[in-house]
Design a protein around this motif. Sequence first.
Motif, short mmCIF file in Angstrom:
data_model
loop_
_atom_site.label_atom_id
_atom_site.label_comp_id
_atom_site.label_asym_id
_atom_site.label_seq_id
_atom_site.Cartn_x
_atom_site.Cartn_y
_atom_site.Cartn_z
N ALA A 41 26.17 29.93 76.96
CA ALA A 41 26.84 29.07 78.21
C ALA A 41 25.72 29.18 78.75
O ALA A 41 24.69 29.87 78.78
N PRO A 42 25.29 27.98 79.21
CA PRO A 42 23.92 27.31 80.79
C PRO A 42 24.47 28.73 81.57
O PRO A 42 24.83 28.68 81.62
N PRO A 43 22.69 28.73 81.81
CA PRO A 43 22.54 29.39 82.62
C PRO A 43 23.15 29.26 84.12
O PRO A 43 22.92 27.85 83.83
N PRO A 45 23.08 27.81 87.58
CA PRO A 45 21.82 27.27 88.61
C PRO A 45 22.19 27.69 89.86
O PRO A 45 22.73 27.98 90.43
N THR A 56 26.17 19.03 86.82
CA THR A 56 25.83 18.66 85.40
C THR A 56 26.13 19.95 84.64
O THR A 56 26.93 19.53 84.04
N TRP A 57 25.50 21.07 85.72
CA TRP A 57 26.21 22.29 84.97
C TRP A 57 27.95 22.54 84.61
O TRP A 57 27.91 23.04 83.23
N GLU A 60 28.05 20.08 81.64
CA GLU A 60 27.94 20.87 80.22
C GLU A 60 28.62 22.18 80.00
O GLU A 60 29.14 22.07 78.31
N ARG A 61 28.88 22.98 81.08
CA ARG A 61 29.81 24.03 80.01
C ARG A 61 31.41 23.17 79.49
O ARG A 61 31.44 24.02 78.52
N ASP A 64 30.12 21.72 76.56
CA ASP A 64 30.15 23.28 75.07
C ASP A 64 31.77 23.57 74.61
O ASP A 64 31.92 23.75 73.50
N TYR A 92 31.86 32.32 74.26
CA TYR A 92 31.24 31.71 74.87
C TYR A 92 30.55 32.09 75.52
O TYR A 92 30.45 32.37 76.89
N GLU A 94 27.65 34.54 77.92
CA GLU A 94 25.96 34.45 78.89
C GLU A 94 24.57 34.60 77.95
O GLU A 94 24.96 35.08 77.29
N GLN A 95 23.85 34.17 77.92
CA GLN A 95 22.23 34.56 77.07
C GLN A 95 22.34 35.39 77.21
O GLN A 95 22.17 36.14 76.28
#
Length: 278
Positions: A41-43, A45, A56-57, A60-61, A64, A92, A94-95
Amino acid sequence: MTFRTLLTVTGLNHGEGDLKLAADLCEQIDAHLSVLVVAIAPPLPVGEYAAVVSDTWSKERYDDLKRLKKRTAAVSDFIVGRALSADIANAYPEQGSADEAIGRRARYADITVIGPEMLAGEALKNKVIEGALFSSGKPVLLVPGKARATLKPKRVLVAWDARLESSRAVRESLDMLKGADEVRLVMVDPIEGEHYHGAEPGADAAVYLARHGVKVTVDRLPSSNHSVADVLRQHAVDVAAELMVMGAYGHSRLRERIFGGVTKSMLEDQSLPVLMAR
């Protein structure tokens, strides 16, 4: 040990190469294939622009998760086409928790197989290797491009340094070692003594393996100003080894990352399949 369940991890942008490799290995030893499809998953913001980029975040999720669902369906179709005993899951994370999520899944397999497609990546590759090695207690099999993958090797090189990690790697690969025609127990610059390799370096390990019916030969090699990893790789070529077995991260991960080490070197440049355990 006997490998009854093999895990392979695939990402959103991977093809079917690693899946085919793992499926072929399962058919070779009549094992179950477990597949984990992972997208990181993107971090979230943060900071003064968080409100601006939040839409946008979120998109993106959302995208994904759609791609993750599509990729999982494609993997399912591949498995059905192979008529394998298999299960498929997706994640899915988190980093910061991706390696732990992968490691949890790897606990329910006997070994994690990491093929050329995964090894060619970077972010997900590191998460898979560290998750499987540090969070599962199980070994990994690294298969570089153009290498022939097998879990029934005829010639095996065991990189022995008398550490706990080497002992675990030997234990995890014992069934394969017993089935091999030739096993070379290799030490580079071994040190004699009670707290190192013993009075006769390699003798205790060779006797242990011989009791299990392993056809073992001890090789003591000088480094001659070469790195241990390079000596092992060259010797693997010299003896036509099909697989290398070794302990991983005898030093801490941080120390290996900063100063380097055999594990780090092997992860960066494999010339043959390597089974690692710790």
